[in-house]
Design a protein around this motif. Structure first.
Motif, PDB file in Angstrom:
ATOM      1  N   ARG A  53       5.389  20.635 -51.369  1.00 47.31           N
ATOM      2  CA  ARG A  53       4.477  21.153 -50.395  1.00 47.31           C
ATOM      3  C   ARG A  53       3.257  20.312 -50.393  1.00 47.31           C
ATOM      4  NH1 ARG A  53       4.283  27.106 -48.857  1.00 47.31           N
ATOM      5  NH2 ARG A  53       2.133  26.142 -48.520  1.00 47.31           N
ATOM      6  N   VAL A  54       2.831  20.075 -49.256  1.00 43.44           N
ATOM      7  CA  VAL A  54       1.363  19.260 -49.139  1.00 43.44           C
ATOM      8  C   VAL A  54       0.429  19.970 -48.604  1.00 43.44           C
ATOM      9  CG1 VAL A  54       0.398  16.972 -48.270  1.00 43.44           C
ATOM     10  CG2 VAL A  54       2.729  16.922 -49.414  1.00 43.44           C
ATOM     11  N   MET A  55      -0.637  20.272 -49.018  1.00 42.19           N
ATOM     12  CA  MET A  55      -1.800  21.190 -48.472  1.00 42.19           C
ATOM     13  C   MET A  55      -3.012  20.198 -48.153  1.00 42.19           C
ATOM     14  SD  MET A  55      -0.510  24.309 -48.417  1.00 42.19           S
ATOM     15  CE  MET A  55      -1.854  25.029 -48.001  1.00 42.19           C
ATOM     16  N   HIS A  56      -3.704  20.503 -47.196  1.00 40.24           N
ATOM     17  CA  HIS A  56      -5.206  20.023 -46.815  1.00 40.24           C
ATOM     18  C   HIS A  56      -6.021  21.293 -46.560  1.00 40.24           C
ATOM     19  CE1 HIS A  56      -8.199  17.478 -45.914  1.00 40.24           C
ATOM     20  NE2 HIS A  56      -8.262  17.648 -44.480  1.00 40.24           N
ATOM     21  N   GLY A  57      -6.822  21.530 -47.767  1.00 38.22           N
ATOM     22  CA  GLY A  57      -7.487  22.921 -47.412  1.00 38.22           C
ATOM     23  C   GLY A  57      -6.412  24.015 -47.454  1.00 38.22           C
ATOM     24  N   ARG A  59      -4.396  24.509 -44.770  1.00 26.68           N
ATOM     25  CA  ARG A  59      -3.457  23.792 -43.939  1.00 26.68           C
ATOM     26  C   ARG A  59      -2.282  23.132 -44.464  1.00 26.68           C
ATOM     27  NH1 ARG A  59      -6.718  19.917 -40.237  1.00 26.68           N
ATOM     28  NH2 ARG A  59      -7.320  19.552 -42.306  1.00 26.68           N
ATOM     29  N   VAL A  60      -0.941  23.466 -43.985  1.00 32.72           N
ATOM     30  CA  VAL A  60       0.190  23.282 -44.743  1.00 32.72           C
ATOM     31  C   VAL A  60       0.600  21.763 -43.885  1.00 32.72           C
ATOM     32  CG1 VAL A  60       2.602  23.419 -45.094  1.00 32.72           C
ATOM     33  CG2 VAL A  60       1.214  25.332 -45.246  1.00 32.72           C
ATOM     34  N   LEU A  61       0.406  20.749 -44.427  1.00 29.75           N
ATOM     35  CA  LEU A  61       1.035  19.345 -43.665  1.00 29.75           C
ATOM     36  C   LEU A  61       2.318  19.098 -43.901  1.00 29.75           C
ATOM     37  CD1 LEU A  61      -1.972  16.978 -44.958  1.00 29.75           C
ATOM     38  CD2 LEU A  61      -1.872  18.008 -42.736  1.00 29.75           C
ATOM     39  N   ALA A  62       2.821  19.526 -44.825  1.00 34.95           N
ATOM     40  CA  ALA A  62       4.404  19.338 -45.202  1.00 34.95           C
ATOM     41  C   ALA A  62       4.812  20.382 -46.278  1.00 34.95           C
ATOM     42  CB  ALA A  62       4.600  17.892 -45.747  1.00 34.95           C
ATOM     43  N   ASP A  63       6.234  20.685 -46.010  1.00 29.77           N
ATOM     44  CA  ASP A  63       6.889  21.721 -46.791  1.00 29.77           C
ATOM     45  C   ASP A  63       8.408  21.278 -46.715  1.00 29.77           C
ATOM     46  OD1 ASP A  63       7.795  23.724 -48.269  1.00 29.77           O
ATOM     47  OD2 ASP A  63       6.773  25.181 -47.178  1.00 29.77           O
ATOM     48  N   SER A  64       9.043  20.955 -47.860  1.00 30.09           N
ATOM     49  CA  SER A  64      10.401  20.491 -47.543  1.00 30.09           C
ATOM     50  C   SER A  64      11.180  20.476 -48.982  1.00 30.09           C
ATOM     51  CB  SER A  64      10.449  18.753 -47.546  1.00 30.09           C
ATOM     52  OG  SER A  64      11.631  18.345 -47.403  1.00 30.09           O
ATOM     53  N   ILE A  65      12.500  20.869 -48.978  1.00 30.46           N
ATOM     54  CA  ILE A  65      13.479  20.688 -50.100  1.00 30.46           C
ATOM     55  C   ILE A  65      14.397  19.597 -49.530  1.00 30.46           C
ATOM     56  CG2 ILE A  65      13.154  23.098 -50.594  1.00 30.46           C
ATOM     57  CD1 ILE A  65      15.875  23.690 -49.132  1.00 30.46           C
ATOM     58  N   ARG A  66      14.069  18.492 -48.805  1.00 28.04           N
ATOM     59  CA  ARG A  66      14.787  17.325 -48.429  1.00 28.04           C
ATOM     60  C   ARG A  66      14.028  16.099 -48.560  1.00 28.04           C
ATOM     61  NH1 ARG A  66      16.498  17.488 -42.707  1.00 28.04           N
ATOM     62  NH2 ARG A  66      14.228  18.286 -42.455  1.00 28.04           N
ATOM     63  N   ALA A  67      13.488  16.273 -49.808  1.00 22.50           N
ATOM     64  CA  ALA A  67      12.718  14.908 -50.129  1.00 22.50           C
ATOM     65  C   ALA A  67      13.445  13.555 -50.620  1.00 22.50           C
ATOM     66  CB  ALA A  67      11.598  15.116 -51.442  1.00 22.50           C
ATOM     67  N   LEU A  68      12.956  12.519 -50.395  1.00 18.51           N
ATOM     68  CA  LEU A  68      13.569  11.237 -51.029  1.00 18.51           C
ATOM     69  C   LEU A  68      12.337  10.822 -51.918  1.00 18.51           C
ATOM     70  CD1 LEU A  68      15.052   9.711 -47.887  1.00 18.51           C
ATOM     71  CD2 LEU A  68      16.220  10.914 -49.629  1.00 18.51           C
ATOM     72  N   ASP A  85      10.003  18.005 -41.245  1.00 12.45           N
ATOM     73  CA  ASP A  85       9.076  19.052 -42.452  1.00 12.45           C
ATOM     74  C   ASP A  85       7.684  18.669 -42.804  1.00 12.45           C
ATOM     75  OD1 ASP A  85      11.939  19.874 -42.873  1.00 12.45           O
ATOM     76  OD2 ASP A  85      12.120  18.812 -44.969  1.00 12.45           O
ATOM     77  N   VAL A  86       7.279  17.817 -41.582  1.00 12.02           N
ATOM     78  CA  VAL A  86       5.617  17.402 -41.501  1.00 12.02           C
ATOM     79  C   VAL A  86       5.196  18.087 -40.207  1.00 12.02           C
ATOM     80  CG1 VAL A  86       4.252  15.479 -41.808  1.00 12.02           C
ATOM     81  CG2 VAL A  86       6.436  15.581 -43.356  1.00 12.02           C
ATOM     82  N   GLU A  87       4.061  18.669 -40.433  1.00 17.57           N
ATOM     83  CA  GLU A  87       2.967  18.908 -39.375  1.00 17.57           C
ATOM     84  C   GLU A  87       2.490  17.833 -38.868  1.00 17.57           C
ATOM     85  OE1 GLU A  87       3.453  21.920 -37.961  1.00 17.57           O
ATOM     86  OE2 GLU A  87       4.781  22.692 -39.206  1.00 17.57           O
ATOM     87  N   ASP A  88       3.174  17.101 -38.251  1.00 17.24           N
ATOM     88  CA  ASP A  88       2.479  15.764 -37.676  1.00 17.24           C
ATOM     89  C   ASP A  88       1.359  15.824 -36.574  1.00 17.24           C
ATOM     90  OD1 ASP A  88       4.294  16.576 -35.675  1.00 17.24           O
ATOM     91  OD2 ASP A  88       5.211  14.364 -35.671  1.00 17.24           O
ATOM     92  N   ALA A  89       1.228  17.196 -36.046  1.00 17.67           N
ATOM     93  CA  ALA A  89       0.320  17.314 -35.080  1.00 17.67           C
ATOM     94  C   ALA A  89      -1.191  17.419 -35.912  1.00 17.67           C
ATOM     95  CB  ALA A  89       0.448  18.682 -34.431  1.00 17.67           C
ATOM     96  N   LEU A  90      -1.265  17.613 -37.218  1.00 14.76           N
ATOM     97  CA  LEU A  90      -2.140  17.511 -37.738  1.00 14.76           C
ATOM     98  C   LEU A  90      -2.575  16.317 -38.533  1.00 14.76           C
ATOM     99  CD1 LEU A  90      -1.358  20.800 -39.987  1.00 14.76           C
ATOM    100  CD2 LEU A  90      -3.074  20.563 -38.181  1.00 14.76           C
ATOM    101  N   LEU A  91      -2.059  15.346 -38.255  1.00 13.10           N
ATOM    102  CA  LEU A  91      -2.186  13.839 -38.292  1.00 13.10           C
ATOM    103  C   LEU A  91      -2.370  13.177 -37.432  1.00 13.10           C
ATOM    104  CD1 LEU A  91       0.636  13.514 -40.939  1.00 13.10           C
ATOM    105  CD2 LEU A  91      -1.545  13.952 -41.543  1.00 13.10           C
ATOM    106  N   ARG A  92      -3.216  11.935 -37.563  1.00 15.37           N
ATOM    107  CA  ARG A  92      -3.338  10.872 -36.487  1.00 15.37           C
ATOM    108  C   ARG A  92      -3.226   9.472 -37.012  1.00 15.37           C
ATOM    109  NH1 ARG A  92      -8.236  12.452 -37.907  1.00 15.37           N
ATOM    110  NH2 ARG A  92      -9.767  10.944 -38.347  1.00 15.37           N
ATOM    111  N   PRO A  93      -2.760   8.669 -36.309  1.00 20.06           N
ATOM    112  CA  PRO A  93      -2.474   7.364 -36.822  1.00 20.06           C
ATOM    113  C   PRO A  93      -3.973   6.685 -37.147  1.00 20.06           C
ATOM    114  CG  PRO A  93      -1.005   7.506 -34.925  1.00 20.06           C
ATOM    115  CD  PRO A  93      -1.895   8.607 -35.148  1.00 20.06           C
ATOM    116  N   SER A  94      -3.980   6.033 -38.231  1.00 21.37           N
ATOM    117  CA  SER A  94      -5.465   5.393 -38.627  1.00 21.37           C
ATOM    118  C   SER A  94      -5.714   4.064 -37.971  1.00 21.37           C
ATOM    119  CB  SER A  94      -5.742   5.325 -40.051  1.00 21.37           C
ATOM    120  OG  SER A  94      -4.692   4.456 -40.711  1.00 21.37           O
ATOM    121  N   GLY A  95      -4.655   3.432 -37.566  1.00 22.02           N
ATOM    122  CA  GLY A  95      -4.689   1.993 -37.195  1.00 22.02           C
ATOM    123  C   GLY A  95      -4.636   0.990 -38.250  1.00 22.02           C
ATOM    124  N   ARG A  96      -4.538   1.822 -39.433  1.00 24.05           N
ATOM    125  CA  ARG A  96      -4.230   0.859 -40.701  1.00 24.05           C
ATOM    126  C   ARG A  96      -2.912   0.550 -41.036  1.00 24.05           C
ATOM    127  NH1 ARG A  96      -8.567   4.102 -41.562  1.00 24.05           N
ATOM    128  NH2 ARG A  96      -7.275   5.691 -42.826  1.00 24.05           N
TER     129      ARG A  96
END
Length: 180
Positions: A53-57, A59-68, A85-96
């Motif tokens: 699980r990955v949390m930001h405050g 908010r759940v950013l990701a929750d998986s049992i299929r990791a590599l 398994d990732v809430e990509d709507a909560l992420l935005r490309p940084s350009g980096r």
């Protein structure tokens, strides 16, 4: 797909340790532990069915049992999670972007109020197509857990390894580790 050029081969050749033998400064792992010095280089991709699980405050950013997990000499594993398994709507490309001589070209992502929380490989070398499009997160920038255990970040600001109780070092990123 990324091309293995002479420059890439030269970067790969610089690594002294390749997991073929544990150096004298690295202690042997105990029961239930893994030494980062037993991981190979080039890195190995291994499936991991534990809950990640990955949390930001709140908010759940990701929750998986299929990791590599990517296992690489001298580094704690990085966990890569399938995009479904990732809430990509909560992420935005940084350009980096970053480049790994083993895995390829990665794009970094920001959360709405935190820079550089995740990355995904967008152009991999042939051996790493399995992780293309999967997300990994910096445990020093967001809260990551594996089976409920809080992950500690790998030392140094650049690396994104996930340190758990099973992982034994010393690990790349700590002061004095640049020669590894």
């Amino acid at each position: 797909m990324a091309e293995v050029t002479d420059a890439v081969l030269a970067a790969r050749a610089k690594w002294r340790f390749r997991g073929a033998g544990r150096p004298s400064f690295a202690p042997a792992p105990g029961p239930g532990q893994e030494s980062v010095w037993d991981y190979p280089r080039p890195p190995r991709v291994a499936p991991d069915a534990r809950r990640v699980r990955v949390m930001h405050g709140a908010r759940v950013l990701a929750d998986s049992i299929r990791a590599l997990r990517v296992l690489e000499t001298a580094s704690p594993p990085a966990f890569y999670l399938p995009p479904d398994d990732v809430e990509d709507a909560l992420l935005r490309p940084s350009g980096r972007t970053t480049f790994c001589e083993w895995k390829g070209l990665a794009r970094e992502f920001d959360a709405t109020d935190r820079d550089g929380v995740a990355w995904t490989y967008v152009d991999t070398f042939p051996e790493f197509t399995r992780i293309a499009g999967y997300f990994s997160f910096y445990p020093g920038r967001v809260h990551c857990t594996v089976e409920g255990e809080t992950v500690r970040p790998q030392a140094g600001d650049y690396y994104g390894g996930w340190v758990t109780g099973e992982v034994l070092g010393p690990m790349k990123g700590a002061p004095g580790s640049a020669w590894w």
